[in-house]
Write an enzyme that holds these catalytic residues in place. Sequence first.
Site, PDB file in Angstrom:
ATOM      1  N   ASP A  97      44.817  35.075  45.087  1.00  0.00           N
ATOM      2  CA  ASP A  97      44.578  35.081  46.361  1.00  0.00           C
ATOM      3  C   ASP A  97      44.000  33.897  46.777  1.00  0.00           C
ATOM      4  OD1 ASP A  97      43.427  35.960  48.921  1.00  0.00           O
ATOM      5  OD2 ASP A  97      42.028  37.277  48.166  1.00  0.00           O
TER       6      ASP A  97
ATOM      7  N   TRP B 167      37.876  33.631  37.651  1.00  0.00           N
ATOM      8  CA  TRP B 167      38.170  35.265  37.454  1.00  0.00           C
ATOM      9  C   TRP B 167      39.573  35.230  36.516  1.00  0.00           C
ATOM     10  CZ3 TRP B 167      40.827  39.505  38.707  1.00  0.00           C
ATOM     11  CH2 TRP B 167      42.148  39.474  39.443  1.00  0.00           C
TER      12      TRP B 167
ATOM     13  N   ASP C 234      39.927  27.855  40.627  1.00  0.00           N
ATOM     14  CA  ASP C 234      39.943  27.381  41.864  1.00  0.00           C
ATOM     15  C   ASP C 234      39.793  25.868  41.782  1.00  0.00           C
ATOM     16  OD1 ASP C 234      40.366  29.823  43.044  1.00  0.00           O
ATOM     17  OD2 ASP C 234      38.397  30.053  43.585  1.00  0.00           O
TER      18      ASP C 234
ATOM     19  N   ASN D  13      39.138  38.891  43.301  1.00  0.00           N
ATOM     20  CA  ASN D  13      39.814  37.580  43.635  1.00  0.00           C
ATOM     21  C   ASN D  13      39.154  37.307  44.955  1.00  0.00           C
ATOM     22  OD1 ASN D  13      41.366  39.193  45.372  1.00  0.00           O
ATOM     23  ND2 ASN D  13      43.272  38.677  44.382  1.00  0.00           N
ATOM     24  N   ASP D  14      38.242  37.981  45.683  1.00  0.00           N
ATOM     25  CA  ASP D  14      37.729  37.818  46.891  1.00  0.00           C
ATOM     26  C   ASP D  14      36.611  36.454  46.906  1.00  0.00           C
ATOM     27  OD1 ASP D  14      39.521  39.343  48.368  1.00  0.00           O
ATOM     28  OD2 ASP D  14      38.422  41.021  48.016  1.00  0.00           O
TER      29      ASP D  14
END
Lengths: 148, 171
Positions: free
Chosen positions: B72, B97, B116, B144-145
């Site tokens: 995401d 994650w 990230d 994934n938020d």
Amino acid sequence: MIRSTLLVCISLLLSAQVSSAEMNETRAKYNYQMFCQGCHTQDGMGGRAVPQLKGFIGHFPKSQKGREYLIRVPGSANSVLNDLQLAEVLNWMIINFGENSVAANWRPYDVDEVSELRKNPLMEVLQYRKDLVAELTSQNKIMKVENE
Amino acid sequence: MKLFDRFFERSARSVAQRSSRRGLLKNLGVALVGGASIPLLPVARASQGAPQKPVEEGDPSSCEYWRYCAVDGFLCQCCGGTYNSCPPGTEMSTITWIGTCRNPVDGRSYVISYNDCCGVNQCGTCLCQRDERDRPIYRSDKSNDINWCLGSTSYVYNCSTAIVVGLAFEE
């Protein structure tokens, strides 16, 4: 001929028994990757606000309170792993990351112990851990505080 | 008592007459070598699984690429980095994650770490949202938020990698 067959059978049985007594290392490593590594990192070094496992985790089971802490800490107690998988991954972490922090008389966790203790998860963990590390240090169970 | 003595004496003599020390050594050797060679058999080796490295096929700058099944965000592959590395000038977050994706080429599932890259403003290209096994935010380790740049020195999100960290375990 019969004796040789018997011997081969005995070797097979012994070999099977040894494997079943061992932890399932592949599953334990996978569960670490899936449910712990995201924060504790691949090598167990942790990071910002995430405690270091490497070279330290083995100190906790040196006291009963510390032993219980590793099961009652929210990441363990509230995880989606079942009791067997949780015992397995805790033992795997201690074996793989504990290094010199692990006492010679360390006893691996078993399913019953994990099952009982995870029923009582810790609600506040940061201060609890700090106090626990101080307690273990005052008892000379941790000689050098590497991570508080 | 004498009865016992006689019984054990007879048994011991009987065994001595029927066997030899060399025979014992031979049989013990067979058992030890036989037992030790069991893991070398093809059946035992097959269970140890395939190579850890997946076979890569497809376009890694496409959202449909197999590694991105739960991504995401922006693909680092389109932002000056790769699916394994961050673009120059950004920092890879240590916390992340982790999920699994199935590689259609070799048919195996792999553990993927969606680290990230942080420190520079959003990359803005190749925005992908595939949420396989994504969980609500209260299961933070499987969501994934979350801005996983919380684990790096800068919280500014740039793009996402998709690093294979191992093979998935199948019961």
